[in-house]
Design an enzyme around this catalytic site. Sequence first.
Site, PDB file in Angstrom:
ATOM      1  N   ASN A 172       0.699  -1.090  -0.192  1.00  0.00           N
ATOM      2  CA  ASN A 172       0.177  -0.007  -0.142  1.00  0.00           C
ATOM      3  C   ASN A 172       0.887   1.153   0.136  1.00  0.00           C
ATOM      4  O   ASN A 172       0.243   2.344  -0.307  1.00  0.00           O
ATOM      5  CB  ASN A 172      -1.046   0.201   1.302  1.00  0.00           C
ATOM      6  CG  ASN A 172      -1.844  -0.935   1.281  1.00  0.00           C
ATOM      7  OD1 ASN A 172      -2.362  -1.391   2.321  1.00  0.00           O
ATOM      8  ND2 ASN A 172      -2.146  -1.436   0.306  1.00  0.00           N
ATOM      9  N   LEU A 173       1.928   1.172   0.575  1.00  0.00           N
ATOM     10  CA  LEU A 173       2.898   2.375   0.719  1.00  0.00           C
ATOM     11  C   LEU A 173       3.422   2.957  -0.538  1.00  0.00           C
ATOM     12  O   LEU A 173       3.570   4.320  -0.576  1.00  0.00           O
ATOM     13  CB  LEU A 173       4.058   2.154   1.859  1.00  0.00           C
ATOM     14  CG  LEU A 173       3.817   1.601   3.133  1.00  0.00           C
ATOM     15  CD1 LEU A 173       4.946   1.264   3.923  1.00  0.00           C
ATOM     16  CD2 LEU A 173       2.943   2.186   3.803  1.00  0.00           C
ATOM     17  N   GLN A 174       3.328   2.340  -1.626  1.00  0.00           N
ATOM     18  CA  GLN A 174       3.745   2.862  -2.937  1.00  0.00           C
ATOM     19  C   GLN A 174       2.780   3.841  -3.426  1.00  0.00           C
ATOM     20  O   GLN A 174       3.303   4.898  -4.032  1.00  0.00           O
ATOM     21  CB  GLN A 174       3.760   1.592  -3.755  1.00  0.00           C
ATOM     22  CG  GLN A 174       4.098   2.147  -5.306  1.00  0.00           C
ATOM     23  CD  GLN A 174       2.784   2.179  -6.363  1.00  0.00           C
ATOM     24  OE1 GLN A 174       1.688   2.165  -5.710  1.00  0.00           O
ATOM     25  NE2 GLN A 174       2.790   2.555  -7.441  1.00  0.00           N
ATOM     26  N   CYS A 290      -7.407  -2.328  -9.583  1.00  0.00           N
ATOM     27  CA  CYS A 290      -6.001  -1.715  -9.489  1.00  0.00           C
ATOM     28  C   CYS A 290      -5.246  -2.593  -8.733  1.00  0.00           C
ATOM     29  O   CYS A 290      -3.797  -2.542  -8.839  1.00  0.00           O
ATOM     30  CB  CYS A 290      -5.958  -0.225  -9.066  1.00  0.00           C
ATOM     31  SG  CYS A 290      -6.554  -0.064  -7.430  1.00  0.00           S
ATOM     32  N   CYS A 441      -4.203 -17.972 -13.396  1.00  0.00           N
ATOM     33  CA  CYS A 441      -4.188 -16.446 -13.561  1.00  0.00           C
ATOM     34  C   CYS A 441      -3.809 -16.004 -12.306  1.00  0.00           C
ATOM     35  O   CYS A 441      -3.519 -16.988 -11.369  1.00  0.00           O
ATOM     36  CB  CYS A 441      -5.378 -15.953 -14.248  1.00  0.00           C
ATOM     37  SG  CYS A 441      -7.010 -16.401 -12.663  1.00  0.00           S
TER      38      CYS A 441
END
Length: 485
Positions: A172-174, A290, A441
Site C-alpha cells: 500500500n505504501l507505494q 487496480c 491467472c
Amino acid sequence: MKVFISATLRSFFGRSTTEEVQGNTVNEALKELRDRFPEVGKGLWDEKGELRSFIRIFAGEADWTDKNMHDTPVPSGSSLLLLPLIAGGAPEGGIISEVRRKQVSLDNAEVDQFSRHLLLREIGVKGQKKIKAARVAVIGAGALGGPVLQYLAAAGVGTLKIVDFDTVAVPNLQSQVIHGFRDIRRPKAASARDKVRAINRRTEVIAENIKVDASNVLSVIDGFDLVIDCTDNYQARYILNDACVICGIPLVYGAVYQYEGWVSIFNYQGGPCLRCLFPAPPEPGLVPTCAEGGTISPLSGIIGSIQATEALKLIIGIGEHLSGKLLRVDTLGLRSEVLEVRHRDDCQVCGSAPTIREPKNYDYEELCGLREDPAEEPVATIAPEDLARRIENGEPLTIVDVREPHERSILRFSGAIVIPIGQLARRQRELNPEHDTVFICKEGKRSILAVKTLREAGYAGPAYSLRGGLDAMKDIILSNEGGWI
Ligand SMILES: [Zn+2]
C-alpha cells in the site's frame, strides 16, 4: 478518422492506443475495428450483436453512445473515444445552507490558520464558514482517500467520516501516502484518523473500521452533506451510487487505473449518476482492479486532489464543476479531457421509473458469469499442491498462463505457455486434447472464464482452472525457485 482506445480495452486491440479508420460514422469505424481485431468481438459486443452497456463512445467531447447516432457522420476533425467503466454549471450558494453557515464562527486562530483561503475572493470568510460547517463522508482511506482526507482536513472541513475495513500492508505504501511504515497492520481508518488530527485538530473525525455494504450504507452516509467515493471495487461503487441517489446526497467519484484517472460528480441537483454513465459494471477479466492492474504512484494524488477540490467547490458553491461531466486524465500521454455525461431518463436508480429503490448487495461473480450455473457443467479446478505434484512427477500437462505481461513479470511461471483469453478460440490447436490443460491467472477467476471460453469454442479435451490462482500457489512457487518453474 482517429479512434482512441482507453487503456483498459487495449489488450483487445493488440495494445494499440490509437487506430486510424476510413469510415466517418460510428458504425463504419466499429466495423473496421472488428475486422481488424477479430478478438474484440466478444469483449465489446454481446450475443445479440449489441454494444455492451459498459462501453461509451465519444465523438470529440460529445456523447455518441446512443445507437441512433451511429450512422450519422461524425463532425470532421473529431476523433472517437471508446471508454469502458473501470469507476455543471455554477450552483447558487453551494450545498451548505445560509442557516448552517451562520451557526458557525471563526476565532482568531482560525482566521490565522485559513488566511490564505480568506484572501481568495470566491471563498472569503463566508466560504470558510461553509467549509467548517460541512460534514463529508470519505469511503476508502487508501490511495485516493489519503489525499482527499488530508486536503479536506487542511482546508478546514468541520466533520470528516473515514470508512475503511482494511489494514495497512507494505504494498500500500507505494501509493497510499497517508500511511507510513509505522502503520503496517493497523486499520487504515485509525491510521488515517491520526493523520487528519495531526493536520487539523479542530476537525471532528469519525473513523469506522467497517466494509460498506447494502445493510449499512444508508446509516454510514446519513446526515452527511457530501460523499466521496475513494473505493477500489465495483460492488462498493454501485452501492454508494444507489445509496446517494436514494438519500439525495451528491457523490464525488474518482478512479485510477495504471496511468489513467477519472473524476466526476454524480447525483447533484438532478445531474446524472454512475448508472446513467455505466448501467452495469464490466465483465471480470476485461477490466482488472487496480490491485491486479497497478497504478503509477502519484496518479492517486492527482485524482484525489481534484476530488478534494471539487468537494470544496460544491461546499462553497463556486466555479464550474464536474456534474454532468467526466474528467479523464492520461498521465502517460499527458492528455486530459472533459467528456459529457448525460442524465438518462431510463436510469434504473435516478430515472423517471426507477427499479432500484434500496441499496442491494449484488453478487458480482454471478453478475459476471463466474458463479457456476447449475444447468451448466461446472468448471473443474485443480488445487495448487496437486498441480505442483503433477509438474514434479513430470506428468504430461499443458499449463496456459492468461495473465497480462506486467503480471507475469512480477511472478514468473516459466513452465506455462501464454495465450490471452481473447485468442483462445483461435489458438486452441496449440493445446493437446489427449492431455490435461490447466489455466492459471492471478486469483483463479479469469482462468474459469478461460475454460468457459474454450468450451464455447468447441474444445473437447480436459481443461482445468488453478483454484485460487497463483496467489494461492505463491509459497510453493517461491520455495521452488530455480526448480521446476
Ligand atoms: Zn442515473
